[in-house]
Design a protein around this motif. Structure first.
Motif, mmCIF file in Angstrom:
data_model
loop_
_atom_site.group_PDB
_atom_site.id
_atom_site.type_symbol
_atom_site.label_atom_id
_atom_site.label_comp_id
_atom_site.label_asym_id
_atom_site.label_seq_id
_atom_site.Cartn_x
_atom_site.Cartn_y
_atom_site.Cartn_z
ATOM 1 N N TYR D 307 -74.954 -22.568 11.099
ATOM 2 C CA TYR D 307 -73.699 -22.217 10.338
ATOM 3 C C TYR D 307 -73.801 -20.859 9.904
ATOM 4 O O TYR D 307 -72.532 -20.033 9.730
ATOM 5 N N GLU D 308 -74.892 -20.414 9.587
ATOM 6 C CA GLU D 308 -74.904 -19.094 8.768
ATOM 7 C C GLU D 308 -74.589 -17.837 9.657
ATOM 8 O O GLU D 308 -74.055 -16.940 9.258
ATOM 9 N N HIS D 309 -75.018 -18.079 10.901
ATOM 10 C CA HIS D 309 -74.725 -17.125 11.928
ATOM 11 C C HIS D 309 -73.290 -17.141 12.360
ATOM 12 O O HIS D 309 -72.384 -18.214 12.298
ATOM 13 N N THR D 310 -72.550 -16.116 12.899
ATOM 14 C CA THR D 310 -71.252 -16.111 13.335
ATOM 15 C C THR D 310 -71.069 -16.416 14.786
ATOM 16 O O THR D 310 -70.009 -16.669 15.074
ATOM 17 N N LEU D 311 -72.224 -16.590 15.418
ATOM 18 C CA LEU D 311 -71.876 -16.884 16.864
ATOM 19 C C LEU D 311 -71.067 -18.052 17.229
ATOM 20 O O LEU D 311 -70.276 -17.896 18.183
ATOM 21 N N HIS D 312 -71.065 -19.039 16.273
ATOM 22 C CA HIS D 312 -70.266 -20.293 16.536
ATOM 23 C C HIS D 312 -69.035 -19.902 16.285
ATOM 24 O O HIS D 312 -68.109 -20.690 16.742
ATOM 25 N N HIS D 313 -68.695 -18.945 15.709
ATOM 26 C CA HIS D 313 -67.140 -18.892 15.535
ATOM 27 C C HIS D 313 -66.534 -18.465 16.752
ATOM 28 O O HIS D 313 -65.487 -19.118 17.282
ATOM 29 N N SER D 314 -67.337 -17.948 17.813
ATOM 30 C CA SER D 314 -66.654 -17.706 18.957
ATOM 31 C C SER D 314 -67.164 -18.748 19.855
ATOM 32 O O SER D 314 -66.284 -19.380 20.658
ATOM 33 N N THR D 315 -68.197 -19.144 19.789
ATOM 34 C CA THR D 315 -68.398 -20.383 21.032
ATOM 35 C C THR D 315 -68.104 -21.686 20.890
ATOM 36 O O THR D 315 -67.312 -22.391 21.667
ATOM 37 N N ARG D 316 -67.674 -22.196 19.372
ATOM 38 C CA ARG D 316 -66.905 -23.230 19.210
ATOM 39 C C ARG D 316 -65.466 -23.135 19.627
ATOM 40 O O ARG D 316 -64.930 -24.130 19.976
ATOM 41 N N ARG D 317 -64.842 -21.911 19.331
ATOM 42 C CA ARG D 317 -63.516 -21.646 19.832
ATOM 43 C C ARG D 317 -63.455 -21.963 21.370
ATOM 44 O O ARG D 317 -62.598 -22.329 21.942
ATOM 45 N N LEU D 318 -64.391 -21.301 21.844
ATOM 46 C CA LEU D 318 -64.315 -21.286 23.344
ATOM 47 C C LEU D 318 -64.356 -22.549 23.981
ATOM 48 O O LEU D 318 -63.804 -23.050 24.859
ATOM 49 N N TRP D 319 -65.441 -23.412 23.201
ATOM 50 C CA TRP D 319 -65.449 -24.811 23.904
ATOM 51 C C TRP D 319 -64.010 -25.481 23.492
ATOM 52 O O TRP D 319 -63.759 -26.419 24.454
ATOM 53 N N SER D 320 -63.402 -25.384 22.546
ATOM 54 C CA SER D 320 -62.299 -25.797 22.258
ATOM 55 C C SER D 320 -60.990 -25.389 22.966
ATOM 56 O O SER D 320 -60.194 -26.189 23.747
ATOM 57 N N TRP D 321 -60.866 -24.122 23.197
ATOM 58 C CA TRP D 321 -59.833 -23.608 23.920
ATOM 59 C C TRP D 321 -59.684 -23.793 25.278
ATOM 60 O O TRP D 321 -58.655 -24.056 26.027
ATOM 61 N N ARG D 322 -60.932 -24.117 26.020
ATOM 62 C CA ARG D 322 -61.061 -24.341 27.402
ATOM 63 C C ARG D 322 -60.273 -25.638 27.741
ATOM 64 O O ARG D 322 -59.940 -26.249 28.647
ATOM 65 N N GLU D 323 -60.337 -26.499 26.655
ATOM 66 C CA GLU D 323 -59.546 -27.722 26.978
ATOM 67 C C GLU D 323 -58.076 -27.864 26.527
ATOM 68 O O GLU D 323 -57.372 -28.760 26.730
ATOM 69 N N GLU D 324 -57.789 -26.750 25.984
ATOM 70 C CA GLU D 324 -56.281 -26.660 25.445
ATOM 71 C C GLU D 324 -55.343 -26.076 26.667
ATOM 72 O O GLU D 324 -55.950 -25.027 27.287
ATOM 73 N N PHE D 325 -54.342 -26.668 26.867
ATOM 74 C CA PHE D 325 -53.474 -26.056 27.845
ATOM 75 C C PHE D 325 -54.104 -26.102 29.473
ATOM 76 O O PHE D 325 -54.113 -25.356 29.922
ATOM 77 N N GLY D 326 -54.817 -27.109 29.651
ATOM 78 C CA GLY D 326 -55.340 -27.353 30.962
ATOM 79 C C GLY D 326 -56.710 -27.062 31.060
ATOM 80 O O GLY D 326 -57.389 -25.896 30.817
ATOM 81 N N THR D 327 -57.546 -28.130 31.734
ATOM 82 C CA THR D 327 -58.965 -27.794 31.881
ATOM 83 C C THR D 327 -58.844 -27.152 33.421
ATOM 84 O O THR D 327 -57.994 -27.111 34.216
ATOM 85 N N GLU D 328 -60.175 -26.881 33.822
ATOM 86 C CA GLU D 328 -60.400 -26.373 35.236
ATOM 87 C C GLU D 328 -59.438 -27.470 36.271
ATOM 88 O O GLU D 328 -58.819 -27.363 37.081
#
Lengths: 384, 364, 384, 364
Positions: D307-328
């Motif tokens: 949690y200390e690192h900021t990488l997850h700010h981006s990666t968790r968003r990417l995992w979430s956003w790819r499900e929003e408004f249509g998957t592949e």
């Protein structure tokens, strides 16, 4: 990241007419049984007649000055011709290297005489070139090359050999990268030059290398005391490495790194539509999305190259991704249809499938292996 | 490993080493029958391994036979050994003696039963079989047949058949066999259930291809490792490059996976010729074949892509064999049909083969 | 290739009864709301009560001698218990390390007193251990570790810190690998020893490292002048590296490298069967085939380890392939169903999906990264 | 790039840099509204970019707005900027002025139209919307509505709504909004076609997620490269390892691919809000998101997983956003339906956008 930025290219309306002209031409050639669609046609589809016809229509050397037989058309128009030919699997291998690489090289570095002599012939589709870069035992380590030319009166005496020379058995000339001063182990790139070698000259021997399919596209070319006149040196003596490497960006991001197996994808789509196989078409949709992206990248780089923007990193990237894509098409296809891949099959899909499978290992090797390309890309982005 | 088995394998290895050489394999692609290879296997009793002596076999068990076949895969042996073994199993399962000489079976499950019509002392035969391995060289063809008395397992002599030569991507003979009103004096028939017979052919075919592929994959790994030891680039052997090491690791993983999958399939086939483990194995080994080929060609680069090199003996066979007797998709569909019968939360029972509360699950 | 040969393991009939017993037990625990299925349960599912119950049933330390509280059962039976727990996503993290690693280590190297004291407690599910291997800034380069112990009267004074210590906040002890003689740069593996450290001892500080999910499973553990009695040295002084590395084969090929996301695969299968989605089940079939293969490899290695056959290479292979498989399950699942992954969702599939996605990066890192493993495997096969 | 655009982006960058810090993003996950970030964007007119001034916007074009959004993605900005832009586009397309304050829209295409009933001077509202970004902080909700006069675009004040808090995998607010017989005095309604409206919401939603993801992917690449420069192992910076270099190359490829896909999608959206290029882009960028996350976490190893690192700010968003408004899968189905209408050999026409013989193809 600036290195990875690629512009959006809008294809001008005029190119639509050009496309229709090409498609009409190809349709007639195919219907008249003059050419046959093949996967990986830019390596394995050869027709002197077809190359001449393309020349006659102004589709070779399109961007070159008119005085050298060119058409002074935009690089985007050239791109359109190239991709239309590849998508149709037309036999373009004869003039391919001369059009893609030799022409631009000579335009940039060639002497007046060289341009005058070679370019119009190339543009007519009558003069083919072969690449003279790889050597036995050098592999990806191009700088290890050992072919050497020694100065004599009025020219050079060339000795050595080149390998994996596609189309040398059809080509008239080869641009041979060789050492014109002995190798300096501390600067292995120094002292190399590019020579135009007449492949019919005495001392040149061309030995076929048969592919595992039994087909003959590659050769080993031996030079034994071959005399190369002074006038056949390209550009600056000793600058061969830099000149040769500059060619590579042209080579790496073109549509031939994306479309080698397109005829198979097209045929697959036909079959799936006919069967109404939506799950199969879902897979095709995914491939289309990837192709759309790659093509846009490739087009953008064509634009950057035209503008003189260095694009080696991004071109390497497209080659890596594009050739992976080409390889994926047969692997996906075979799981979506019932087919026994065979180069002899009367069924187009089975034939294209066999061609694609058997040629596919080459996609990620030729013109820079995946491993080499990834190294280039990584170093490029790290040094940002 | 039993002493018997060890002996058999040692002899087989010697024969393959000597008679399934690069030249033999290349010549076979050009149409030359690998006679010495076949004759030696025959002379040493290898063709009858896995069949009891009283049925004309040479003893040993199924596992022995399939170990020989795996070796044949490793050596790219250009002969219908798999077909001979399948013919043996079918006949001996029916209590029939096995057939001498070169026998083959149709290479795909597509052929309609051949039609037999009694005519005087003999039979009039009509039928077509596509994609028959080495039909041009074989003496006998074993196919499903049909007469007014019902369906039979039919052993047809091939002398009078029309043979249209064909080949797979590896250049192995895959011919079309046509019987068009051919009169045959003698032909062996054994009554069988048609669908059971074709299913047996299909499953046994898949097993043989799995085992052949496991052998070919072993060879690809060997060839690739040797190459990385011998080849230098940028001044060091290429196995020192991390990218090459990663390729080798992936290759080793696929090889180990294919190897164990083949072993379990062989084991399962012994107790149930329609075991789902045959499906798992064919899927997994097909998958391995594709990956292995991609990796090996990438590592060997241009040299491995030439006819001169032997890598393609294995890789082209792998590409061909993965399509024979079921692709991944075909076998996935077989498993899927069983999955559809499952109750909730029974997947783990399928994996472990142990159902909850001693209740039967749909999948076997 | 001998290195890659794995035996076929036939599970004895008795294990079927054992499985049914476990499943009945788990069913009751779940139905009574005592435990909850979770993906990656061996890291994130903790229950003191559950661990104690497992101990009471003889499912911890199963293979150990009866005199140390073990069950003297076969490694295959132990395997059965382990995989049944993982498949059900049961909360086994408390005793996991102690059962898997500490017990075998102490049985092999421990003193009589150590065995007498620790093993029965572990087998009861009452005494947990943490691994004390990784250090800050050392990463995959384990040999760079710096924790050190200095000899004093009757014991050692330990200083240093360990990181990524899973479960240290629940554990009672840690086996700490440290230097008992100063680092020799030419032989970085020499002079290390393994000490059993009481995590409640003065000078020990445990600081949580929160995962990106916000969950707390990992810790940083600091040792400041911690006194470790002589009796707590494991095995031979200075032999710690070899002892520690020998543990790794146990760690790498177990079912926990294959089944971390199995609860999701099970739930996916349920959903697809209910929908009668054959194309989706085709994908599941492929996964089953892969799982079947991996499990057979893993079982075979368990057998080899029991027989004392060195299996480091093949175990590394299974870890690499198994953890890739674990990662693929959520990626395949999300494309086959309509689901919004969320750790809070009331829908099991959505919850398992979120757990799997968010934990999945760890699978290919913990217990040896993919990169390290592939290096081990490659070197192993090259040196054949 | 125009001078105007450059200016806008420079100001935006400053605001995000200052007000979308690690702490702000973490606090937002704990429920703290990023007020300063929002207020500054508002104060600098960023929220109205892409809308003509006469409709309450601040000028600039669509491309400008989406460049700001991409930056928001890069900085993990925990605010409903995408939703505000979509609301702006919907309203201004209808010739309506845009709304002041914090506006949001439903995050999935699942909600039934809200029901409006005239009651005295006002309206009684009934309806539910799930997965609404930052509903808890928003003042207005824009949803499809239905009254006896037909379907409308409805702008609802949220004060009286019941809000059930929820979140996506990145901890971003995704709340449920419930109107249960809520009386509202004033509420804006614009007549629209229901299915056109929901389709517009869906396509525009996909566009915003594509662009946000392209931004987040850029960030992941930056973070990963920095890490490989700073981190040493076995005595050298880890970017010297070939395996790490291959990871970086793949990451760069996905970043470039996502970047160009987003650019073309933005371009296409300007001329056709239902362009198939939006589908291509969402598919390709979703695909990139998965790969990028896997690679980055592998390279950053344990540290990037904290949690200390900021990488997850981006990666968790990417995992979430790819499900929003249509998957592949969702978008593949959209393309598939168009493919099914194609004639033979027209795939290339679809790719190039140029049909043969000036004939129209099914897909646009």
């Amino acid at each position: 990241m600036k290195t990875l930025e690629i512009p959006v290219v809008k294809l001008p309306k005029e190119t639509e007419e050009l496309r229709r002209e090409i498609r009409q031409f190809l349709k007639e050639e195919i219907e008249n049984g003059l050419i046959e669609t093949k996967c990986d046609c830019w390596l394995s589809g050869f027709s002197e007649d077809f190359s001449r016809k393309m020349g006659a229509r102004g589709w070779i050397g399109m961007t070159w000055p008119k005085k050298y037989g060119g058409g002074e058309r935009s690089s985007v128009e050239r791109y359109v011709v190239t991709e239309e030919m590849l998508a149709a699997g037309a036999p373009v291998s004869g003039h391919w290297i001369a059009d893609r690489q030799t022409g631009p090289l000579l335009l940039k570095y060639g002497t007046g005489e060289q341009k005058q002599f070679f370019l119009p012939r190339i543009a007519k589709g009558e003069c083919y070139f072969a690449i003279g870069l790889s050597e036995p035992n050098a592999g990806s380590d191009l700088a290890a090359l050992q072919a050497r030319a020694v100065k004599v009166d009025k020219g050079w005496i060339l000795n050595g050999s080149k390998i994996w020379t596609s189309g040398a058995h059809h080509a008239h000339y080869s641009i041979v990268l060789c050492r014109t001063t002995p190798m300096d182990p501390n600067n292995r790139h120094a002292g190399m030059s590019q020579l135009i070698v007449d492949l019919n000259a005495p001392g040149v021997t061309i030995r076929p290398i048969h592919l595992m399919t039994g087909e003959h596209h590659f050769n080993e070319v031996f030079f034994e005391d071959v005399f190369v006149p002074d006038g056949m040196v390209v550009g600056t003596l000793g600058n061969g490495w830099a000149q040769g490497m500059a060619e590579l960006a042209y080579e790496r991001s073109g549509p031939e790194r994306i479309l080698s197996t397109f005829p198979l994808l097209n045929e697959l789509t036909n079959v799936l539509i006919e069967k109404g196989d939506t799950k199969g078409l879902n897979k095709v949709s995914r491939l289309i999305s990837r192709l759309w992206t790659l093509r846009n990248m490739s087009l953008g780089i064509a634009r950057l190259l035209e503008e003189g923007v260095p694009s080696n990193i991004i071109a390497s990237l497209v080659k890596d991704m594009g050739t992976q894509f080409e390889q994926e098409i047969p692997e996906i296809t075979r799981l979506l249809v019932s087919a026994i891949p065979s180069t002899d099959s009367e069924n187009r899909l089975e034939r294209f499938l066999a061609q694609s499978i058997l040629q596919s290992p080459g996609f990620t090797l030729r013109g820079g292996t995946t491993e080499i390309l990834r190294g280039i890309v990584a170093k490029g982005v790290i040094n940002q | 490993m039993s002493e018997m088995k060890e002996m058999i394998l040692e002899s087989a290895a010697k024969i393959f080493e000597k008679y399934s050489t690069k030249e033999v394999v290349n010549d076979a692609e050009k149409g030359q029958w690998a006679a010495e290879l076949w004759e030696n296997l025959e002379a040493y009793g290898m063709l009858g391994v896995g069949v009891p002596e009283e049925l004309g076999g040479s003893g040993g068990d199924l596992d022995d036979a399939l170990s020989i076949l795996q070796m044949a895969g490793k050596y790219s042996a250009p002969i219908p050994l798999a077909e001979t073994f399948i013919a043996n199993w079918l006949l001996s399962d029916l209590g029939e003696s096995i057939i001498e000489g070169i026998v083959t079976i149709p290479g795909q499950n597509s052929s309609e039963p051949f039609q037999l019509q009694k005519s005087g002392q003999g039979w009039i035969i009509n039928g077509k079989a596509k994609y028959v391995p080495w039909a041009r060289n074989a003496e006998k063809l074993l196919v499903p047949g049909e007469s007014i008395d019902g369906t039979v397992l039919l052993v047809l002599p091939l002398e009078k058949a029309e043979i249209k030569p064909g080949k797979n991507m590896a250049g192995e003979a895959r011919d079309e066999v046509i019987f068009d009103q051919v009169y045959i004096e003698e032909c062996k028939t054994v009554s069988v259930d048609y669908s059971a017979l074709t299913k047996k052919l299909y499953y046994a075919g898949a097993l043989t291809r799995s085992v052949l592929m496991a052998g070919a994959i072993e060879r690809v790994l060997d060839v690739t490792i040797n190459h990385t030891n011998e080849r230098s680039q940028f001044g060091r052997p290429i196995h020192r490059f991390q990218a090459i090491q990663h390729h080798l690791a992936a290759l080793a993983g696929e090889t180990a996976g294919a190897g164990i999958a083949a072993k379990y399939a062989v084991d399962a086939f012994g107790t149930n010729p329609f075991s789902k483990e045959l499906a798992y194995a064919k899927i997994r080994i097909n998958e391995a074949a594709g990956k292995v080929n991609t990796i090996a060609h990438q590592v060997l680069a241009a040299i491995g892509f030439t006819y001169e090199h032997t890598l393609h003996h294995s890789t082209r066979r792998l590409w061909s064999w993965r399509e024979e007797f079921g692709t991944e998709s075909d076998w996935e569909q077989v498993i899927t049909e069983e999955l559809l019968k499952l109750e909730k939360n029974e997947l783990w029972s399928v994996i472990t083969g142990v159902v909850n509360h001693a209740k039967k699950v749909g999948i076997q």
